[in-house]
Design an enzyme around this catalytic site. Structure first.
Site, short mmCIF file in Angstrom:
data_model
loop_
_atom_site.label_atom_id
_atom_site.label_comp_id
_atom_site.label_asym_id
_atom_site.label_seq_id
_atom_site.Cartn_x
_atom_site.Cartn_y
_atom_site.Cartn_z
N GLU A 53 0.80 -1.21 0.00
CA GLU A 53 0.00 0.00 0.00
C GLU A 53 0.83 1.26 0.00
O GLU A 53 0.62 2.16 -0.77
CB GLU A 53 -0.87 -0.03 1.25
N HIS A 114 -1.75 0.81 6.86
CA HIS A 114 -2.19 1.58 5.69
C HIS A 114 -1.05 2.53 5.31
O HIS A 114 0.03 2.07 4.97
CB HIS A 114 -3.49 2.29 6.08
N HIS A 133 -5.34 0.08 11.14
CA HIS A 133 -6.80 -0.07 11.28
C HIS A 133 -7.12 -1.35 12.04
O HIS A 133 -7.70 -2.29 11.47
CB HIS A 133 -7.49 -0.10 9.90
N ASN A 167 -6.15 7.78 6.15
CA ASN A 167 -5.55 7.09 5.00
C ASN A 167 -4.04 7.18 5.08
O ASN A 167 -3.35 6.18 5.10
CB ASN A 167 -6.07 7.71 3.70
N ASN A 223 -6.50 11.66 0.24
CA ASN A 223 -5.81 10.38 0.27
C ASN A 223 -4.34 10.57 0.58
O ASN A 223 -4.00 10.93 1.70
CB ASN A 223 -6.08 9.65 -1.05
N ASP A 268 -3.73 8.23 -5.87
CA ASP A 268 -3.71 7.60 -4.55
C ASP A 268 -2.58 8.19 -3.71
O ASP A 268 -2.73 9.26 -3.15
CB ASP A 268 -3.60 6.08 -4.74
N ASN A 269 -1.44 7.52 -3.64
CA ASN A 269 -0.38 8.04 -2.77
C ASN A 269 0.63 8.88 -3.53
O ASN A 269 0.88 8.66 -4.70
CB ASN A 269 0.34 6.87 -2.10
#
Ligand SMILES: *[C@@H]1O[C@H](CO)[C@@H](O)[C@H](O)[C@H]1NC(C)=O
Ligand SMILES: *[C@@H]1O[C@H](CO)[C@@H](O)[C@H](O)[C@H]1NC(C)=O
Ligand SMILES: *[C@@H]1O[C@H](CO)[C@@H](O)[C@H](O)[C@H]1NC(C)=O
Ligand SMILES: *[C@@H]1O[C@H](CO)[C@@H](O)[C@H](O)[C@H]1NC(C)=O
Ligand SMILES: [Ca+2]
Ligand SMILES: [Ca+2]
Length: 354
Positions: A53, A114, A133, A167, A223, A268-269
């Site tokens: 991730e 995450h 999480h 996130n 994000n 996203d990242n």
């Protein structure tokens, strides 16, 4: 008469649902197919088959990788095991991923990592901050990295009523970080509703032991987050709005919006090229294929590079793009001196020489 009103309401309701379904398809780029862009020298990383991730690289070239995220609505091919943090040395010719041992004091069974971010203090001790999480809650875990033992010693768990649906984080000082909240509702169906109605209720939070505050809001789904090389600007990806926000950081940690760059793909990242300051963005070209997974027609991968971020006209180039035949669901990319490492939400990781 009553029946007519009921039918009219039903019709209007169905029309609204239909219209919103079309909106979801539009927002997720559901009809997009990917044109390949593949550097010559790429190979899949051994040992990283079930997601990577987030990745964060130290100036020395050691990369931390979070793996094994379990997230509502997202497929997961991994064995039913807790998440892990891997280490890779990007100085090696064919870097391999190695699991980091975590100290016994930490509840490893519920580890669900995450976003991650590293922090080095004045005496060069490395700390790894991990968004966790456990049982679908959100916490931030602080670990000390022991390089010789290749292990992480758990120091602290941070919880706060504003740290919800976190996130990603970017650490800016000891126990000081910015964090993104990626959805407002915690219930999966309400989250779908939030997405369909295009609510902009998510935010960026500043956390320190003394003060916790919302410093930027109005994101559809905030994000990835990172900081510029000169530490003056914060970059935030809004995945559903398909853009990157540039915000100016002030001495009191407040952020003011500077500009928004539209990318036309679900970002996203974010990471920074340490040599140039360019933003590397791990993107989902078609998020419908990600949400509605079909092995015959898998989600693809896309990595964009944004050059001259702070100039009037930043330029955008594609570093990597694939229709899912090699790499599915890219969520992050890092570069380190001419090498590119791409991570995914639940699939493999790819290492390329640029
Ligand atoms: C991992 O850490 C635990 C506890 O600190 C220790 O007992 C174990 O031997 C370590 N394992 C490895 C492979 O280093
Ligand atoms: C990267 O993005 C994916 C998808 O949102 C997320 O699950 C993961 O936590 C992110 N990692 C980081 C480091 O931001
Ligand atoms: C993807 O979405 C962007 C912005 O919403 C849009 O400009 C673009 O045309 C879409 N691409 C495809 C192929 O649907
Ligand atoms: C993906 O692209 C490859 C060629 O690069 C092609 O052989 C394959 O059929 C494509 N897959 C899908 C699902 O479109
Ligand atoms: Ca991160
Ligand atoms: Ca993310």
């Amino acid at each position: 008469m009553g029946k007519l009103v009921l039918l009219t309401l039903l019709g209007a309701g169905l029309a609204l649902i239909g219209e919103r379904l079309v909106a979801i398809r539009r927002r997720t780029n559901a009809s997009r197919e990917v044109e390949p862009v593949e550097p010559q020298n790429c190979h899949l990383v051994e040992g990283l088959g079930y997601g990577s991730e987030d990745i964060d690289v130290l100036p020395s070239g050691l990369a931390f990788i979070s793996s094994g995220l379990k997230y509502p609505g997202m497929v997961n091919f991994g064995p039913d095991e807790p998440g892990q943090i891997f280490l890779m040395d990007l100085n090696e010719q064919n870097p391999r991923a190695q699991v980091l041992n975590i100290s016994d004091s930490f509840d490893k069974a519920s580890f669900n990592p995450h976003g991650i971010s590293t922090f080095m203090d004045k005496d060069h001790t490395v700390y790894l901050y991990v968004v966790n999480h456990p049982n679908m809650k959100s916490t931030v875990e602080i670990f000390k990295f022991e390089e010789r033992q290749r292990s992480l010693v758990h120091l602290k768990t941070i919880q706060h009523k504003l740290l919800i649906s976190v996130n990603d984080i970017v650490v800016v000082g000891p126990e000081q970080f910015y964090a993104t909240r990626d959805h407002y509702f915690t219930n999966f169906f309400l989250t779908l509703f939030e997405m369909a109605m295009e609510l902009h209720w998510t935010y960026v939070l500043f956390y320190s032991p003394r003060e916790v505050k919302v410093v930027a809001k109005g994101f559809s789904s905030a994000n990835g987050i990172t900081i510029s090389l000169d530490k003056k600007y914060i970059y935030v990806a809004d995945i559903l709005d398909k853009n990157i926000h540039v915000l100016k950081k002030h001495d009191n940690w407040d952020l003011t919006p500077l500009k928004v760059m539209q990318l036309g793909t679900l970002v996203d990242n974010l990471t920074i090229d340490p040599d140039t300051g360019d933003i590397l963005a791990g993107c989902h070209p078609n998020a419908m294929k990600l949400l509605n997974y079909n092995p015959e027609d898998p989600p693809g991968s896309e990595v964009l590079r944004i050059h001259n971020v702070l100039s009037e006209q930043p330029s955008i180039s594609t570093e990597y793009a694939n229709n899912g035949s090699v790499l599915q669901g890219s969520s992050v990319a890092v570069v380190y001196h001419g090498k590119l490492l791409i991570g995914t939400v639940f699939h493999k990781a790819l290492h390329c020489v640029l």
